[in-house]
Design a protein around this motif. Structure first.
Motif, short mmCIF file in Angstrom:
data_model
loop_
_atom_site.label_atom_id
_atom_site.label_comp_id
_atom_site.label_asym_id
_atom_site.label_seq_id
_atom_site.Cartn_x
_atom_site.Cartn_y
_atom_site.Cartn_z
N CYS A 5 -4.27 0.09 -4.50
CA CYS A 5 -4.94 1.39 -4.34
C CYS A 5 -6.43 1.22 -4.05
O CYS A 5 -7.23 2.10 -4.38
CB CYS A 5 -4.72 2.23 -5.59
SG CYS A 5 -5.29 1.44 -7.10
N MET B 266 -7.90 4.02 -2.08
CA MET B 266 -8.05 5.20 -2.93
C MET B 266 -9.27 5.06 -3.83
O MET B 266 -10.03 6.03 -4.03
CB MET B 266 -6.81 5.38 -3.81
CG MET B 266 -5.61 5.96 -3.14
SD MET B 266 -4.37 6.39 -4.40
CE MET B 266 -2.93 6.56 -3.37
N PHE C 14 3.16 4.09 -8.38
CA PHE C 14 1.82 4.61 -8.65
C PHE C 14 1.96 5.76 -9.64
O PHE C 14 2.88 6.57 -9.53
CB PHE C 14 1.15 5.10 -7.37
CG PHE C 14 -0.34 5.27 -7.50
CD1 PHE C 14 -1.18 4.17 -7.53
CD2 PHE C 14 -0.90 6.53 -7.61
CE1 PHE C 14 -2.55 4.31 -7.67
CE2 PHE C 14 -2.27 6.69 -7.74
CZ PHE C 14 -3.10 5.58 -7.77
N THR D 119 0.80 -1.22 0.00
CA THR D 119 0.00 0.00 0.00
C THR D 119 0.84 1.27 0.00
O THR D 119 0.51 2.22 -0.71
CB THR D 119 -0.94 0.02 1.22
OG1 THR D 119 -0.16 -0.19 2.42
CG2 THR D 119 -1.99 -1.08 1.11
#
Length: 572
Positions: free
Chosen positions: A431, A434, A395, A188
């Motif tokens: 994610c 998110m 990311f 993460t």
């Protein structure tokens, strides 16, 4: 337009670095790709402290399409080192300090930071950032503290101590330190460590962590073109795995730390240990406010305090200096959000290594388990090398996601992530949290930048109160552009909780107040009550501590779930 720009103005410190640095990196990426028809993109000046950088604006699309898409593959993330042009202008000297817990590796790196003309420390926890800032300032090296929820500026400071997510990859430093570098492999948070590793523009970059990260760091540094030195460290004080289990709670001694992996379990153990009347227990677990954790640890460390035993979760693995004589695992399993599983080798080593800190009143550390059946796993893990890291988290930058979204409006940014092309050294970070936030804010009338900001916010999506706070903040911001704390919270109404349910609610309220403070640092004019939120957050912490004093041992028994044995168990 003027009103819109005013609404979105942020302070210099409030611009999230992860957004701030992506502008120039995106343009470098375009130039490296080559052949881009730059005429289809207008440039404008970025706001806030990024006023000297370019920001792209998709206002001149031809026939609803952009010819850039014909020449660029926006899912190609195989060259992430090119996202950081300031760092790529340097040939950095990278020093990798590797060794077990309590080996002095971080101490050595911080000594170099103290001697540097300017520098930055990036750590995985606010507690660590606070600890380093305190150390630097005591050493007469002025140092700012910067975390997602805190800004403490010291006059004349040329050094900064911060959480890794706040790393500024647009500034030049003489020296930088990244602590716990093996966390590049975290599913993460790994991408934040990767970003700091690739992007910190320091003449000298010190990386501290487990030897499991050596091969991966070597591969990454070859690509960046930097120089690499590796320094190996041995543990400074002995750690002795005992051959016998604890057996009975009557055998608990002063200086012991009992580790368990659930909040109910912590209070249940506290009650059992204190039942005899000879011991008092301090407690440390992840959802406690950082300041509360620090004070609980301080009480435990204080020889004159009545709190002579610590009951804790794996939150003690990093970020607290503890005077532990013997560490006792109540169990060698934990619930990871999906299932019960055995602890991994790195987890066991990280936690066990907290016993017997060098220079403490307990120079020799001991480690054991409550149950005899757990001893084989403990001994095997302490004698086994940590699994070698093969991949670092990654990311996409905000600008890549923005461009993909504009060119592919029929897809969410999930499609960009799922279709991403990566080099062999990287994986796309998990994610899911998110994406849960993205699902909440997606239908709100917010600019993509604001949606991305809310997605990055430290909301606990598994906490109903915390999630509801995010929803109300986002809705009010979308409607009016300004969010007052009193709209969802009335100062002066907090009380000492009298039940564990009320205690859990107070911890959730603390998370909501932290979220408001986090947003206020990034959208200063739109979240103007940061002072009130910070003061109420401090009151929350005080009330939580008072609860721990009054009612902490009255914990009901929690429900036990079945164990699933890890497929990677070293005992198989």
């Amino acid at each position: 337009m003027a009103a819109l720009l005013l609404r979105r103005r942020v302070s210099a410190l409030g611009v999230p670095p992860i957004l701030k640095d992506n502008v120039e990196s995106f343009w470098l990426w375009l130039e490296l790709k080559g052949g881009c028809e730059m005429g289809v993109i207008k440039t404008r000046r970025h706001y806030g402290s990024c006023s000297s950088t370019r920001k792209f604006d998709f206002t001149d699309l031809k026939d609803g399409t952009c010819s850039i898409s014909k020449k660029l593959d926006l899912t190609d993330l195989t060259r992430p080192h090119t996202w950081y042009p300031v760092a790529r202008k340097k040939r950095r000297k990278v020093i990798l300090h590797v060794g077990p817990t309590n080996s002095g590796k971080t101490h050595s790196a911080l000594k170099q930071l103290e001697l540097s003309l300017s520098g930055v420390y990036c750590g995985p926890l606010r507690l660590l950032a606070w600890e380093v800032a305190t150390r630097m300032n005591k050493a007469k090296v002025p140092c700012d503290l910067i975390t997602g929820q805190e800004r403490e500026e010291v006059e004349g400071a040329k050094h900064k101590s911060m959480t890794v997510e706040m790393a500024d990859v647009t500034s030049d430093y003489h020296c930088a330190v990244i602590d716990e570098i093996q966390m590049v492999g975290c599913k993460t948070r790994g991408y934040s460590f990767t970003r700091a590793l690739l992007g910190l523009a320091a003449d000298e970059l010190h990386l501290c962590g487990d030897a499991a990260a050596v091969a991966l760091v070597e591969d990454i540094v070859k690509v960046t073109g930097d120089d690499l030195e590796i320094h190996y460290y041995e543990r400074l004080s002995p750690l002795v795995p005992l051959k016998v289990p604890l057996g009975s709670f009557s055998e608990i001694q002063k200086g012991d730390c009992m580790v368990t992996f659930s909040r109910p379990g912590i209070y249940r153990l506290k009650k059992q240990i204190e039942r005899g009347g000879e011991r008092r227990c301090a407690v440390v677990y992840g959802s406690l406010p950082p300041q509360t954790r620090t004070r609980q640890a301080t009480m435990f460390n204080d020889a004159n305090s009545e709190f002579d035993v610590l009951v804790a979760s794996d939150a003690i693995g990093m970020g607290l200096n503890l005077q532990i004589s013997r560490l006792i695992f109540s169990s060698m399993t934990k619930f990871d959000g999906l299932e019960f599983r055995e602890l991994t080798v790195p987890e066991i080593k990280q936690i066990a290594g907290r016993a017997g800190r060098y220079g403490s009143k307990y120079p020799v550390g001991e480690v054991t388990c409550v149950d005899e059946e757990d001893l084989p796993l403990l001994h095997a893990a302490l004698n086994a090398p940590s699994p070698t890291l093969e991949h670092a988290g990654l990311f996409p930058t905000f600008d890549l996601l923005l461009m993909y979204s504009r060119l592919n409006p029929q897809y969410g940014f999930r499609a960009d992530i799922e279709n991403a092309k990566l080099s062999e050294n990287y994986f796309i970070a998990n994610c899911e949290d998110m994406l849960k936030v993205a699902a909440i804010v997606d239908e709100m009338p917010l600019a993509l930048h604001d949606k991305y900001l809310f997605c990055l916010s430290p909301v606990d999506v598994n906490d109903d109160i915390s999630t509801q706070g995010l929803i109300q903040f986002a809705q009010n911001y979308a409607k009016r552009g300004i969010v007052h704390l009193r709209e969802i919270f009335t100062p002066g109404t907090l009380q000492v909780p009298k039940t564990h349910t009320a205690m859990k609610e107070l911890e959730s309220i603390h998370k909501v107040l932290e979220l408001y403070v986090w947003l206020s640092f990034r959208l200063e004019d739109s979240f103007p009550d940061s002072g009130v939120a910070a003061s109420q957050k401090a009151i929350c912490g005080q009330l939580i501590e008072e609860f721990l004093e009054r009612y902490g041992s009255q914990m009901p028994r929690g429900k036990k779930l079945p164990l699933r044995k890890s497929s990677s168990s070293i005992l198989q």
